[in-house]
Design a protein around this motif. Structure first.
Motif, mmCIF file in Angstrom:
data_model
loop_
_atom_site.group_PDB
_atom_site.id
_atom_site.type_symbol
_atom_site.label_atom_id
_atom_site.label_comp_id
_atom_site.label_asym_id
_atom_site.label_seq_id
_atom_site.Cartn_x
_atom_site.Cartn_y
_atom_site.Cartn_z
ATOM 1 N N ASP A 44 0.818 -1.207 0.000
ATOM 2 C CA ASP A 44 0.000 0.000 0.000
ATOM 3 C C ASP A 44 0.855 1.262 0.000
ATOM 4 O O ASP A 44 0.478 2.270 -0.612
ATOM 5 N N GLN A 45 2.004 1.213 0.648
ATOM 6 C CA GLN A 45 2.903 2.362 0.643
ATOM 7 C C GLN A 45 3.384 2.651 -0.782
ATOM 8 O O GLN A 45 3.390 3.799 -1.223
ATOM 9 N N SER A 48 0.440 4.101 -2.734
ATOM 10 C CA SER A 48 0.178 5.488 -2.324
ATOM 11 C C SER A 48 1.197 6.449 -2.913
ATOM 12 O O SER A 48 0.839 7.545 -3.361
ATOM 13 N N GLU A 49 2.453 6.053 -2.920
ATOM 14 C CA GLU A 49 3.502 6.908 -3.476
ATOM 15 C C GLU A 49 3.348 7.088 -4.985
ATOM 16 O O GLU A 49 3.709 8.129 -5.524
ATOM 17 N N PRO A 52 -0.547 9.438 -5.693
ATOM 18 C CA PRO A 52 -0.817 10.302 -4.538
ATOM 19 C C PRO A 52 -2.181 11.002 -4.583
ATOM 20 O O PRO A 52 -2.714 11.373 -3.546
ATOM 21 N N TRP A 54 -4.904 9.601 -5.278
ATOM 22 C CA TRP A 54 -5.939 8.612 -4.978
ATOM 23 C C TRP A 54 -5.681 7.949 -3.627
ATOM 24 O O TRP A 54 -4.925 6.995 -3.546
ATOM 25 N N PRO A 55 -6.311 8.438 -2.562
ATOM 26 C CA PRO A 55 -6.154 7.773 -1.264
ATOM 27 C C PRO A 55 -6.645 6.318 -1.364
ATOM 28 O O PRO A 55 -7.616 6.029 -2.063
ATOM 29 N N LEU A 56 -5.971 5.417 -0.674
ATOM 30 C CA LEU A 56 -6.306 3.998 -0.755
ATOM 31 C C LEU A 56 -7.765 3.716 -0.404
ATOM 32 O O LEU A 56 -8.396 2.865 -1.032
ATOM 33 N N ASP A 57 -8.310 4.439 0.569
ATOM 34 C CA ASP A 57 -9.689 4.165 0.967
ATOM 35 C C ASP A 57 -10.706 4.641 -0.072
ATOM 36 O O ASP A 57 -11.887 4.304 0.008
#
Length: 119
Positions: A44-45, A48-49, A52, A54-57
């Motif tokens: 997930d890191q 996310s990187e 950026p 698009w937040p994972l949730d």
């Protein structure tokens, strides 16, 4: 030429389905899927990187499942990156939304680029 009957393709689809289902409720899963889940914070890191905006949730759960498996394979397998990305895009075409294939291709391309820069 890859085929829908290719055992590797079927295995990836099974894992993506298990990851998707697991996102809603814990259940019995295969060891391969558990390996991906065990590394999900690290995966997930990377996601996310590379995405950026698009937040994972906020990501579609099927897209997130496809990305987690693909990033896991990029980091922990000897499979050529092009094969991993192609497979992820094909699965996104089959199970994701209209924009899923291009989104997944872009995120995985960014992850691969960052990985190459750090190697």
């Amino acid at each position: 030429m890859k085929s829908a009957n290719d055992p590797r393709h079927k295995r990836r689809i099974r894992i993506v389905k298990e990851l998707f289902s697991y996102a809603f409720h814990e259940q019995d899963i295969s060891k391969e899927t558990q390996d991906v889940i065990d590394k999900s914070k690290e995966l997930d890191q990377h996601i996310s990187e590379s995405a950026p905006a698009w937040p994972l949730d906020k990501l579609n759960k099927i897209d997130l499942s496809i990305l987690r498996l693909a990033v896991y394979e990029l980091l922990y397998s000897d499979t050529p990156p092009k094969v991993i990305i192609d497979e992820a895009v094909e699965i996104a075409k089959q199970y994701g939304g209209k924009s899923s294939p291009s989104f997944i291709n872009g995120v995985l391309g960014n992850i691969l680029k960052l990985k190459d820069e750090n190697d």
